[in-house]
Write an enzyme that holds these catalytic residues in place. Structure first.
Site, PDB file in Angstrom:
ATOM      1  CB  SER A 128      -0.737   0.124   1.378  1.00 27.27           C
ATOM      2  OG  SER A 128      -1.390   1.116   1.541  1.00 27.27           O
ATOM      3  CE1 TYR A 153      -4.239  -2.279   5.020  1.00 26.13           C
ATOM      4  CE2 TYR A 153      -3.613   0.065   4.132  1.00 26.13           C
ATOM      5  CZ  TYR A 153      -4.002  -1.296   4.058  1.00 26.13           C
ATOM      6  OH  TYR A 153      -3.918  -1.620   2.513  1.00 26.13           O
TER       7      TYR A 153
HETATM    8  N1  LIG Z   1      -8.326  -0.916  -2.389  1.00 24.75           N
HETATM    9  C1  LIG Z   1      -7.373  -0.202  -2.119  1.00 24.75           C
HETATM   10  O1  LIG Z   1      -7.386   1.348  -2.471  1.00 24.75           O
HETATM   11  C2  LIG Z   1      -6.151  -0.660  -1.907  1.00 24.75           C
HETATM   12  C3  LIG Z   1      -5.039   0.174  -1.423  1.00 24.75           C
HETATM   13  C4  LIG Z   1      -3.695  -0.225  -1.129  1.00 24.75           C
HETATM   14  C5  LIG Z   1      -3.510  -1.564  -0.818  1.00 24.75           C
HETATM   15  N2  LIG Z   1      -4.772  -2.370  -1.011  1.00 24.75           N
HETATM   16  C6  LIG Z   1      -4.408  -3.816  -0.466  1.00 24.75           C
HETATM   17  O2  LIG Z   1      -4.885  -4.483  -1.627  1.00 24.75           O
HETATM   18  C7  LIG Z   1      -5.577  -5.657  -1.086  1.00 24.75           C
HETATM   19  C8  LIG Z   1      -6.818  -5.813  -1.553  1.00 24.75           C
HETATM   20  O3  LIG Z   1      -7.710  -4.949  -1.255  1.00 24.75           O
HETATM   21  P1  LIG Z   1      -9.228  -4.671  -1.684  1.00 24.75           P
HETATM   22  O4  LIG Z   1      -9.488  -3.115  -1.621  1.00 24.75           O
HETATM   23  O5  LIG Z   1      -9.467  -5.576  -2.703  1.00 24.75           O
HETATM   24  O6  LIG Z   1      -9.820  -5.184  -0.172  1.00 24.75           O
HETATM   25  P2  LIG Z   1     -11.036  -6.235   0.022  1.00 24.75           P
HETATM   26  O7  LIG Z   1     -11.385  -6.103   1.563  1.00 24.75           O
HETATM   27  O8  LIG Z   1     -12.296  -5.960  -0.745  1.00 24.75           O
HETATM   28  O9  LIG Z   1     -10.385  -7.800  -0.204  1.00 24.75           O
HETATM   29  C9  LIG Z   1      -9.565  -8.446   0.647  1.00 24.75           C
HETATM   30  C10 LIG Z   1     -10.429  -9.889   0.637  1.00 24.75           C
HETATM   31  O10 LIG Z   1      -9.441 -10.305   1.860  1.00 24.75           O
HETATM   32  C11 LIG Z   1     -10.085 -11.316   2.492  1.00 24.75           C
HETATM   33  N3  LIG Z   1      -9.836 -11.756   3.733  1.00 24.75           N
HETATM   34  C12 LIG Z   1      -9.365 -10.699   4.775  1.00 24.75           C
HETATM   35  N4  LIG Z   1      -8.885 -11.419   5.901  1.00 24.75           N
HETATM   36  C13 LIG Z   1      -8.864 -12.681   5.368  1.00 24.75           C
HETATM   37  C14 LIG Z   1      -8.337 -13.820   6.016  1.00 24.75           C
HETATM   38  N5  LIG Z   1      -7.818 -13.719   7.437  1.00 24.75           N
HETATM   39  N6  LIG Z   1      -8.081 -14.883   5.405  1.00 24.75           N
HETATM   40  C15 LIG Z   1      -8.654 -15.096   4.046  1.00 24.75           C
HETATM   41  N7  LIG Z   1      -9.090 -13.911   3.247  1.00 24.75           N
HETATM   42  C16 LIG Z   1      -9.255 -13.054   4.140  1.00 24.75           C
HETATM   43  C17 LIG Z   1     -11.581 -10.581   2.661  1.00 24.75           C
HETATM   44  O11 LIG Z   1     -12.773 -11.544   2.874  1.00 24.75           O
HETATM   45  C18 LIG Z   1     -11.621  -9.736   1.113  1.00 24.75           C
HETATM   46  O12 LIG Z   1     -12.404 -10.508   0.314  1.00 24.75           O
HETATM   47  C19 LIG Z   1      -5.436  -5.569   0.449  1.00 24.75           C
HETATM   48  O13 LIG Z   1      -4.240  -6.392   0.762  1.00 24.75           O
HETATM   49  C20 LIG Z   1      -5.367  -4.232   0.615  1.00 24.75           C
HETATM   50  O14 LIG Z   1      -4.479  -3.997   1.858  1.00 24.75           O
HETATM   51  C21 LIG Z   1      -5.793  -1.983  -1.511  1.00 24.75           C
END
Ligand SMILES: NC(=O)c1ccc[n+]([C@@H]2O[C@H](COP(=O)([O-])OP(=O)(O)OC[C@H]3O[C@@H](n4cnc5c(N)ncnc54)[C@H](O)[C@@H]3O)[C@@H](O)[C@H]2O)c1
Length: 318
Positions: A128, A153
């Site tokens: 991130s 985070y």
């Molecule tokens: N969306 C953004 O703007 C953004 C920005 C920076 C980083 N990220 C990173 O990208 C990744 C995806 O983000 P996103 O926005 O799609 O989030 P999201 O919450 O939609 O997807 C994350 C998924 O991980 C699953 N999950 C959570 N805990 C879990 C566990 N213990 N075991 C198995 N599955 C688990 C959730 O059910 C969910 O489906 C994450 O790692 C997030 O930190 C996202």
């Protein structure tokens, strides 16, 4: 023969778009590990994947990344892991820091161990922009040593990168860490500003604006993130790299709200609030490294991306 790719968090926003993209390429066996946690509705996550349930090239393991995943790895035997499962979101991490550490740090370690034991050659980690904190020069550059996170985070994401480096060094696993800059588009997480504000504007309720509206974010459209992810799957030039994936343009919160108003056809009711602890004032990606080494080339301007987001959003709420 099809290559085998395991996408953790594949039911979520970014993960489900990646799964769609890979299955469309028709050269992959795709497995998802996701525990459908209740950070937001598990029903939304099931719906994200439902079009693939009958595809023989797709398998779903409902499992927690902190649990013993041997049986998943025994049966699927991935060549590549794309690790996107996490507890996401800056503000909630201040309320549940231990849980964030367990999932994002211990869960990542568990997957790296599995990669080691089962001889997985490649590991892509969803990191991130928040790892940069407040001290780095803008635009943020991957090799800036002043990356001091200011939320639990962000700290867990930086810890995940360090664990990835360690496993890459010790066991020769090829690792790419991707620092995503605020991602948006269809299926965006409902806690993120663009989606949350859209819902409130649509329902004619006040939107909480933290700070004076001049905070700036580098918003990245989901198709561009998927392009960067796909290119990093093919990247083989070095054993460990970190790449920024952003649009490399900053957008002030006030302008973002104007775009939402225009595309939703409603006026926002603004409720001013103080700046929140853990929030940074700006994110801005230097993407020259990703351009040069991955050939990453983001295409979607915020004006076009918000238009597409609003079209998707209205279909959900009509
Ligand atoms: N969306 C953004 O703007 C953004 C920005 C920076 C980083 N990220 C990173 O990208 C990744 C995806 O983000 P996103 O926005 O799609 O989030 P999201 O919450 O939609 O997807 C994350 C998924 O991980 C699953 N999950 C959570 N805990 C879990 C566990 N213990 N075991 C198995 N599955 C688990 C959730 O059910 C969910 O489906 C994450 O790692 C997030 O930190 C996202």
């Amino acid at each position: 023969m099809n290559r085998r790719i395991l996408v953790t968090g594949g039911a979520g926003f970014i993960g489900s778009h990646l799964v769609d993209f890979l299955l469309k390429e028709n050269e992959w066996e795709v497995a998802v590990v996701d525990n459908f946690d209740d950070f937001y509705s598990p029903e939304i996550k099931k719906a994200n994947l439902k079009s693939h349930f009958s595809d023989p090239k797709f398998s779903l393991y409902e499992a927690d990344i902190r649990s013993n995943l041997s049986s998943v790895f025994e049966s699927f035997r991935p060549d590549i892991i794309v690790h996107l499962a996490a507890l996401a979101g800056v503000r909630p991490s201040l309320l549940r820091p231990r849980e964030y550490a367990e999932v994002n740090v211990a869960g990542t370690l568990n997957l790296l161990e599995m990669a080691k034991v089962y001889g997985v050659k490649k590991f892509i980690f969803g990191s991130s922009s928040s790892v940069y904190g407040e001290k780095c020069r803008v635009p943020f550059c991957e090799d800036d040593k002043a990356a001091y996170p200011i939320s639990p985070y962000a700290a867990t994401k930086l810890a995940g990168e360090h664990l990835c480096h360690t496993y890459s060094h010790l066991y020769g696993i090829q690792v790419v860490c991707l620092r995503f800059f605020t991602v948006y588009g269809a299926r965006q997480r409902p806690d993120l500003a663009i989606h949350k504000f859209s819902k409130l504007i649509w329902e004619e309720k006040p939107i909480p604006v933290f700070g004076d509206g001049t905070t700036k974010r580098d918003y990245t459209y989901i198709d561009d993130i998927i392009q960067g992810l796909r290119r990093s799957i093919d990247y083989e030039e070095s054993n460990y790299e970190i790449f920024n994936l952003g649009e490399s343009r900053t957008v002030e919160l006030g302008y973002l709200i104007e775009l939402l108003e225009k595309n939703l056809g409603k006026k926002a009711i603004i409720e001013k609030k103080p700046m929140q602890p853990g929030d940074v004032s700006i994110t801005f990606a230097d993407i020259s490294k990703a351009k040069m080494l991955l050939g990453y080339n983001p295409q979607t301007k915020i004006e076009d991306g918000i238009k597409k987001f609003a079209e998707w959003f209205k279909l959900q709420y009509f």
